[in-house]
Design a protein around this motif. Structure first.
Motif, PDB file in Angstrom:
ATOM      1  N   THR A 133      58.640  88.639   1.981  1.00  0.00           N
ATOM      2  CA  THR A 133      60.054  88.530   1.613  1.00  0.00           C
ATOM      3  C   THR A 133      60.766  87.464   2.424  1.00  0.00           C
ATOM      4  O   THR A 133      61.666  86.785   1.924  1.00  0.00           O
ATOM      5  CB  THR A 133      60.760  89.890   1.813  1.00  0.00           C
ATOM      6  OG1 THR A 133      60.127  90.875   0.981  1.00  0.00           O
ATOM      7  CG2 THR A 133      62.234  89.809   1.438  1.00  0.00           C
ATOM      8  N   VAL A 134      60.364  87.284   3.677  1.00  0.00           N
ATOM      9  CA  VAL A 134      61.011  86.280   4.538  1.00  0.00           C
ATOM     10  C   VAL A 134      60.169  85.008   4.669  1.00  0.00           C
ATOM     11  O   VAL A 134      60.400  84.184   5.551  1.00  0.00           O
ATOM     12  CB  VAL A 134      61.321  86.859   5.945  1.00  0.00           C
ATOM     13  CG1 VAL A 134      62.285  88.025   5.831  1.00  0.00           C
ATOM     14  CG2 VAL A 134      60.052  87.292   6.683  1.00  0.00           C
ATOM     15  N   GLY A 135      59.178  84.847   3.792  1.00  0.00           N
ATOM     16  CA  GLY A 135      58.402  83.611   3.755  1.00  0.00           C
ATOM     17  C   GLY A 135      57.424  83.418   4.888  1.00  0.00           C
ATOM     18  O   GLY A 135      57.119  82.276   5.262  1.00  0.00           O
ATOM     19  N   LEU A 136      56.895  84.513   5.421  1.00  0.00           N
ATOM     20  CA  LEU A 136      55.985  84.398   6.574  1.00  0.00           C
ATOM     21  C   LEU A 136      54.602  84.997   6.314  1.00  0.00           C
ATOM     22  O   LEU A 136      53.905  85.374   7.257  1.00  0.00           O
ATOM     23  CB  LEU A 136      56.606  85.064   7.810  1.00  0.00           C
ATOM     24  CG  LEU A 136      57.815  84.369   8.439  1.00  0.00           C
ATOM     25  CD1 LEU A 136      58.313  85.172   9.638  1.00  0.00           C
ATOM     26  CD2 LEU A 136      57.471  82.945   8.871  1.00  0.00           C
ATOM     27  N   SER A 137      54.193  85.067   5.074  1.00  0.00           N
ATOM     28  CA  SER A 137      52.879  85.646   4.765  1.00  0.00           C
ATOM     29  C   SER A 137      51.758  84.941   5.522  1.00  0.00           C
ATOM     30  O   SER A 137      50.814  85.575   6.020  1.00  0.00           O
ATOM     31  CB  SER A 137      52.605  85.561   3.262  1.00  0.00           C
ATOM     32  OG  SER A 137      53.473  86.404   2.537  1.00  0.00           O
ATOM     33  N   VAL A 155      60.486  87.980  12.056  1.00  0.00           N
ATOM     34  CA  VAL A 155      59.548  89.085  12.272  1.00  0.00           C
ATOM     35  C   VAL A 155      60.286  90.293  12.861  1.00  0.00           C
ATOM     36  O   VAL A 155      60.040  91.443  12.477  1.00  0.00           O
ATOM     37  CB  VAL A 155      58.384  88.662  13.197  1.00  0.00           C
ATOM     38  CG1 VAL A 155      57.498  89.870  13.536  1.00  0.00           C
ATOM     39  CG2 VAL A 155      57.548  87.569  12.540  1.00  0.00           C
ATOM     40  N   ALA A 156      61.221  90.020  13.778  1.00  0.00           N
ATOM     41  CA  ALA A 156      62.007  91.105  14.373  1.00  0.00           C
ATOM     42  C   ALA A 156      62.826  91.827  13.312  1.00  0.00           C
ATOM     43  O   ALA A 156      62.981  93.054  13.349  1.00  0.00           O
ATOM     44  CB  ALA A 156      62.918  90.559  15.473  1.00  0.00           C
ATOM     45  N   PHE A 157      63.365  91.081  12.335  1.00  0.00           N
ATOM     46  CA  PHE A 157      64.093  91.708  11.229  1.00  0.00           C
ATOM     47  C   PHE A 157      63.163  92.633  10.452  1.00  0.00           C
ATOM     48  O   PHE A 157      63.531  93.768  10.118  1.00  0.00           O
ATOM     49  CB  PHE A 157      64.637  90.644  10.263  1.00  0.00           C
ATOM     50  CG  PHE A 157      65.705  89.759  10.829  1.00  0.00           C
ATOM     51  CD1 PHE A 157      66.401  90.097  11.981  1.00  0.00           C
ATOM     52  CD2 PHE A 157      66.026  88.564  10.204  1.00  0.00           C
ATOM     53  CE1 PHE A 157      67.392  89.274  12.495  1.00  0.00           C
ATOM     54  CE2 PHE A 157      67.011  87.729  10.705  1.00  0.00           C
ATOM     55  CZ  PHE A 157      67.688  88.088  11.853  1.00  0.00           C
ATOM     56  N   CYS A 158      61.980  92.131  10.150  1.00  0.00           N
ATOM     57  CA  CYS A 158      61.008  92.933   9.400  1.00  0.00           C
ATOM     58  C   CYS A 158      60.653  94.204  10.153  1.00  0.00           C
ATOM     59  O   CYS A 158      60.548  95.287   9.560  1.00  0.00           O
ATOM     60  CB  CYS A 158      59.745  92.120   9.127  1.00  0.00           C
ATOM     61  SG  CYS A 158      59.970  90.719   8.000  1.00  0.00           S
ATOM     62  N   THR A 191      68.489  88.636   2.568  1.00  0.00           N
ATOM     63  CA  THR A 191      67.513  88.921   1.516  1.00  0.00           C
ATOM     64  C   THR A 191      66.881  90.285   1.733  1.00  0.00           C
ATOM     65  O   THR A 191      66.746  91.090   0.795  1.00  0.00           O
ATOM     66  CB  THR A 191      66.421  87.830   1.477  1.00  0.00           C
ATOM     67  OG1 THR A 191      67.012  86.577   1.156  1.00  0.00           O
ATOM     68  CG2 THR A 191      65.357  88.166   0.431  1.00  0.00           C
ATOM     69  N   LEU A 192      66.489  90.561   2.971  1.00  0.00           N
ATOM     70  CA  LEU A 192      65.887  91.853   3.297  1.00  0.00           C
ATOM     71  C   LEU A 192      66.865  92.998   3.059  1.00  0.00           C
ATOM     72  O   LEU A 192      66.523  94.016   2.456  1.00  0.00           O
ATOM     73  CB  LEU A 192      65.432  91.868   4.767  1.00  0.00           C
ATOM     74  CG  LEU A 192      64.145  91.124   5.115  1.00  0.00           C
ATOM     75  CD1 LEU A 192      63.986  91.062   6.623  1.00  0.00           C
ATOM     76  CD2 LEU A 192      62.936  91.808   4.484  1.00  0.00           C
ATOM     77  N   VAL A 193      68.090  92.824   3.529  1.00  0.00           N
ATOM     78  CA  VAL A 193      69.094  93.879   3.404  1.00  0.00           C
ATOM     79  C   VAL A 193      69.409  94.161   1.941  1.00  0.00           C
ATOM     80  O   VAL A 193      69.452  95.309   1.495  1.00  0.00           O
ATOM     81  CB  VAL A 193      70.366  93.500   4.181  1.00  0.00           C
ATOM     82  CG1 VAL A 193      71.504  94.464   3.856  1.00  0.00           C
ATOM     83  CG2 VAL A 193      70.093  93.517   5.684  1.00  0.00           C
ATOM     84  N   ARG A 194      69.632  93.112   1.164  1.00  0.00           N
ATOM     85  CA  ARG A 194      69.966  93.285  -0.252  1.00  0.00           C
ATOM     86  C   ARG A 194      68.802  93.893  -1.035  1.00  0.00           C
ATOM     87  O   ARG A 194      69.009  94.720  -1.928  1.00  0.00           O
ATOM     88  CB  ARG A 194      70.356  91.943  -0.871  1.00  0.00           C
ATOM     89  CG  ARG A 194      71.595  91.301  -0.282  1.00  0.00           C
ATOM     90  CD  ARG A 194      72.813  92.198  -0.344  1.00  0.00           C
ATOM     91  NE  ARG A 194      74.041  91.469  -0.010  1.00  0.00           N
ATOM     92  CZ  ARG A 194      75.189  92.053   0.288  1.00  0.00           C
ATOM     93  NH1 ARG A 194      75.277  93.370   0.296  1.00  0.00           N
ATOM     94  NH2 ARG A 194      76.255  91.335   0.588  1.00  0.00           N
ATOM     95  N   LYS A 195      67.596  93.475  -0.699  1.00  0.00           N
ATOM     96  CA  LYS A 195      66.432  93.979  -1.429  1.00  0.00           C
ATOM     97  C   LYS A 195      66.245  95.475  -1.198  1.00  0.00           C
ATOM     98  O   LYS A 195      65.839  96.203  -2.108  1.00  0.00           O
ATOM     99  CB  LYS A 195      65.172  93.214  -0.995  1.00  0.00           C
ATOM    100  CG  LYS A 195      63.923  93.617  -1.770  1.00  0.00           C
ATOM    101  CD  LYS A 195      62.723  92.769  -1.383  1.00  0.00           C
ATOM    102  CE  LYS A 195      61.489  93.180  -2.189  1.00  0.00           C
ATOM    103  NZ  LYS A 195      60.300  92.356  -1.848  1.00  0.00           N
ATOM    104  N   THR A 196      66.523  95.929  -0.002  1.00  0.00           N
ATOM    105  CA  THR A 196      66.327  97.343   0.327  1.00  0.00           C
ATOM    106  C   THR A 196      67.543  98.188  -0.022  1.00  0.00           C
ATOM    107  O   THR A 196      67.457  99.413  -0.089  1.00  0.00           O
ATOM    108  CB  THR A 196      66.032  97.515   1.821  1.00  0.00           C
ATOM    109  OG1 THR A 196      67.133  96.981   2.581  1.00  0.00           O
ATOM    110  CG2 THR A 196      64.760  96.777   2.218  1.00  0.00           C
ATOM    111  N   GLY A 197      68.713  97.556  -0.211  1.00  0.00           N
ATOM    112  CA  GLY A 197      69.914  98.311  -0.526  1.00  0.00           C
ATOM    113  C   GLY A 197      70.508  99.024   0.673  1.00  0.00           C
ATOM    114  O   GLY A 197      71.347  99.916   0.524  1.00  0.00           O
TER     115      GLY A 197
END
Length: 227
Positions: A133-137, A155-158, A191-197
């Motif tokens: 989701t954050v482009g770090l695969s 990574v810390a956000f994840c 992006t992470l916050v919106r995706k998870t709601g």
């Protein structure tokens, strides 16, 4: 699910109470963060924003008032109950990533899940999903020392979102980054916050970033002022 992710009501916090060095940091503060809402909190240094975030995240206690997280009144809870509620409902992000240097990016995200009883395979799958989701695969197996500052913070956000908390608390999450990287990292966070709601309360000095959130408030003289 509660329609309110965070409710602080009449929160007062004083350090060194009753001494000449007494400091009243929060003065009957009120703040509500709705489910799914992202609130920016702007505040000058020394205004008490870290104290507020620690109380909101059940890392510190208040003198007076009420703290409610995702519909659960945490006021007066014993330490064990506070820890369990915090672990299941709150995610934290700080200015510095605090990643464990001996573990890979993926492992840093897997660890809090494993501590919560998630299987190794499920934890790995969740870590891979968040990193994508954050482009770090492509950086999943790299250790923090092999990542740039912006990558480390992503990574810390994840990691903060790994266990699916209802509320994210962030203290100057882009404050240690240059403007370009800060913008990229902020977009990854949103992006992470919106995706998870999930809901989020984000302390920042960056008014441009604050303006891109749902609502902006200011911590001033120990109370919250709507902007």
């Amino acid at each position: 699910m509660s329609k309110t992710a965070l409710n602080l009501s009449g929160v007062t916090k004083t350090y060194n109470a009753g001494t000449p060095a007494e400091i009243r940091v929060l003065r009957g503060l009120n703040l509500n963060v709705a489910a799914g809402e992202v609130v920016a909190m702007v505040a000058p240094s020394g205004s008490g924003k870290s104290t507020l975030l620690h109380i909101a995240g059940l890392l510190d206690t208040l003198d007076e008032g009420k703290v409610e997280i995702a519909g659960t009144d945490a006021t007066g809870m014993k330490d064990k109950a506070r820890t369990l509620l915090r672990r299941s409902t709150v995610g934290f992000v700080y200015q510095f990533h605090h990643l464990l240097p001996e573990f890979s990016a993926s492992e840093n995200i897997e660890l809090p899940q494993r501590a919560a009883g998630v299987s190794a395979s499920a934890a790995r799958a969740r870590a891979e999903e968040l990193l994508a989701t954050v482009g770090l695969s492509s950086r999943a197996d790299h250790r923090p020392g092999e990542l740039s500052g912006g990558e480390q913070q992503r990574v810390a956000f994840c990691r903060a979102l790994a266990n699916g908390p209802a509320l994210l608390l962030a203290d100057e999450p882009t404050g240690n980054l240059d403007p370009t990287t800060s913008d990229q990292v902020f977009e990854a966070l949103m992006t992470l916050v919106r995706k998870t709601g999930m809901s989020a309360l984000i302390a920042t000095h960056n008014l441009e970033l604050a303006a891109r959130m749902d609502r902006m408030v200011r911590l001033e003289d120990g109370v919250i002022v709507e902007l």
